[in-house]
Write an enzyme that holds these catalytic residues in place. Structure first.
Site, short mmCIF file in Angstrom:
data_model
loop_
_atom_site.label_atom_id
_atom_site.label_comp_id
_atom_site.label_asym_id
_atom_site.label_seq_id
_atom_site.Cartn_x
_atom_site.Cartn_y
_atom_site.Cartn_z
N VAL A 81 -18.68 -0.76 -14.34
CA VAL A 81 -18.48 -2.21 -14.32
C VAL A 81 -17.01 -2.55 -14.55
CG1 VAL A 81 -20.83 -2.71 -15.05
CG2 VAL A 81 -19.05 -2.42 -16.77
N GLN A 111 -1.50 -2.35 -13.18
CA GLN A 111 -1.04 -3.31 -14.18
C GLN A 111 -2.00 -3.36 -15.37
OE1 GLN A 111 0.98 -6.88 -13.04
NE2 GLN A 111 -0.27 -8.15 -14.38
N CYS A 167 -5.87 -1.39 -10.92
CA CYS A 167 -5.67 -0.43 -12.00
C CYS A 167 -4.29 -0.44 -12.65
CB CYS A 167 -5.98 0.98 -11.51
SG CYS A 167 -7.73 1.27 -11.19
N LYS A 227 -2.85 -3.35 -0.39
CA LYS A 227 -2.37 -2.23 0.42
C LYS A 227 -3.23 -2.16 1.67
CE LYS A 227 -3.49 2.01 -0.81
NZ LYS A 227 -3.75 3.26 -1.57
#
Length: 465
Positions: A91, A279, A277, A340
């Site tokens: 989660v 930051q 992920c 991206k």
């Protein structure tokens, strides 16, 4: 323990693809991915594989092969937990937006809710696998909840962090650099570790499966993302120096990347890193360091985030400065909104911050992205709460055709490195734009010489003029 049924709580960017690949490689195991978001589960079950909630190259074919055979998507969370011998927790663990640790610490409320639900439902021993990215020592909190609120069931907690790069997630899952599994060093813990090792060993060479204690596994994930983000911020810092000195950051990157001690990966200068992920994990690392009084360590890693924000700000500032110090009423075309290429994920995308900066200057923005839907783009802006919903929708328009997005634009900003952008008819685009026609290539993917020969004024990150 013989694993016949796996439950994965969370049908997002990690849970869905990971379970699809395990189902493909372990046809003897029944896997059920559950989520309370009914719309998301319906999308996973949609007959039209183009409407899966997660876009990853190759994922649709794997889902087609496994769905209904040994891969199932459901909203019946309790049933899936009850039937499973192994439960993956996958989660969201967003950065806290309230209370102590606001803006840095991971918000673990969803993890705790999962643990309490597992404890309530479980009637036989289970292995619980942390798949979400978590702060070090979260496993002990999960175990405490399970042991103190459960039905006298024995639980083993494993940490199995994902190391997926969005856009290549399926490839990364099929042929991983390594699989990391952390668990207790007790005999029971080591048995649980071996059970998960045996699942991955169906397709991953055993020398690539690393086992550690649970704390090392949890911290390794944060560390890996911090190091990768650090490389991006490092080369972006040099890109600004290159622009001032007349150097070319791509040439610098190539030269240092050939050093075997450094290597070439994650040395591509850009408008800044994004994704779910980097930051979040660095902020979490900063918070952990500060909580232990390690202020110098915290300051070091926080600078990676500050450099990333600076890169986005100076990119948008450069657009304003180049367009004669005003973009008010001027149309700026954005090519790309995803963080991206080869993904529809927009979390922390550089495009969001650049757009927000330009909208503050009263620019009119037209966005085209081949995979990101209109409502996601507006939701990203609304989350910032910088201006009203009505103003966002008045100033920013989402287009389904790139040529329409660029028509009558004063400038084009390339924010995502989609390969298709290189194939466009740039002569046609040039003729449709206001003159002088500017291109700000935030990903460095277009051909400077070709575009300048057409007549564009071309700016690329990290190249001196």
């Amino acid at each position: 323990m013989n694993i016949q049924n796996i439950c994965c709580i969370g049908a997002g960017y990690v849970g869905g693809p990971t379970m699809a690949v395990i189902a493909l490689k372990c046809p003897h195991i029944r896997i059920t991915v559950v989520d309370i978001n009914e719309a998301r589960i319906n999308a996973w079950n949609n007959d039209d594989l183009n409407k899966l909630p997660v876009f990853e190259p190759g994922l649709d074919n794997i889902v087609k092969e496994t769905r209904g055979r040994n891969l199932f998507f459901s909203t019946d969370v309790d049933k899936a937990i009850d039937e499973a011998e192994m439960v993956f927790i996958s989660v969201n663990t967003p950065t806290k937006t309230y209370g102590k640790g606001k803006g840095m610490a991971a918000d673990l409320k969803y993890i705790e809710l999962c643990a309490r639900q597992i404890a309530r439902v479980a009637k036989q021993d289970k292995i619980i696998v942390e798949k979400s990215t978590l702060p070090v020592r979260t496993a002990s909190a999960i175990k405490s909840i399970l042991d103190n609120t459960g039905n006298n069931v024995a639980f083993q907690i494993l940490s199995n962090p994902e190391f997926l790069a969005e856009g290549t997630a399926v490839k990364d899952l099929l042929n991983p650099d390594r699989v990391l599994i952390g668990g207790d060093t007790t005999p029971e813990g080591e048995k649980a570790i071996q059970v998960l090792v045996d699942i991955y060993a169906n397709w991953v060479p055993k020398e690539r499966i690393i086992t550690t204690n649970v704390w090392s596994s949890e911290l390794s994930k944060l560390t890996a993302n911090a190091f990768l983000a650090q490389r991006v911020s490092s080369i972006n810092a040099m890109s600004e120096l290159c622009e001032k000195t007349g150097a070319d950051v791509n040439e610098v990157s190539k030269a240092i990347g050939m050093d075997s001690r450094i290597g070439p990966k994650f040395l591509k200068a850009s408008v800044g890193f994004g994704g779910s992920c980097f930051q979040k994990d660095i902020l979490n690392l900063v918070y952990i360091a500060k909580s232990y009084g390690l202020n110098e360590v915290a300051d070091y890693w926080e600078q990676v985030i500050l450099m990333n924000e600076h890169q986005k700000q100076r990119f948008s500032d450069n657009i304003v400065k180049t367009l004669y110090n005003t973009v008010s009423g001027k149309k700026i075309a954005f090519l790309g909104w995803a963080f991206k290429k080869d993904t529809n994920d927009t979390r922390e995308s550089a495009a969001i911050r650049v757009a927000d900066n330009l909208l503050n200057e009263q620019a009119e923005i037209a966005v085209f992205d081949p995979k990101v839907v209109e409502e996601r783009i507006y939701a990203d802006l609304e989350f910032l709460d910088t201006r009203s919903i009505q103003e966002n929708r008045k100033l920013l328009k989402v287009k389904k055709d790139p040529y329409e997005a660029c028509e009558n634009a004063h400038a084009i900003a390339v924010l995502t490195e989609w390969d298709e952008f290189k194939t466009y008819d740039w002569n046609k685009i040039y003729k449709s734009m206001q003159k002088p026609a500017f291109i700000f290539d935030g990903r460095g993917i277009l051909n400077k010489t070709d575009l300048e020969n057409i007549g564009f004024v071309y700016y690329k990150i990290g190249t001196g003029n």
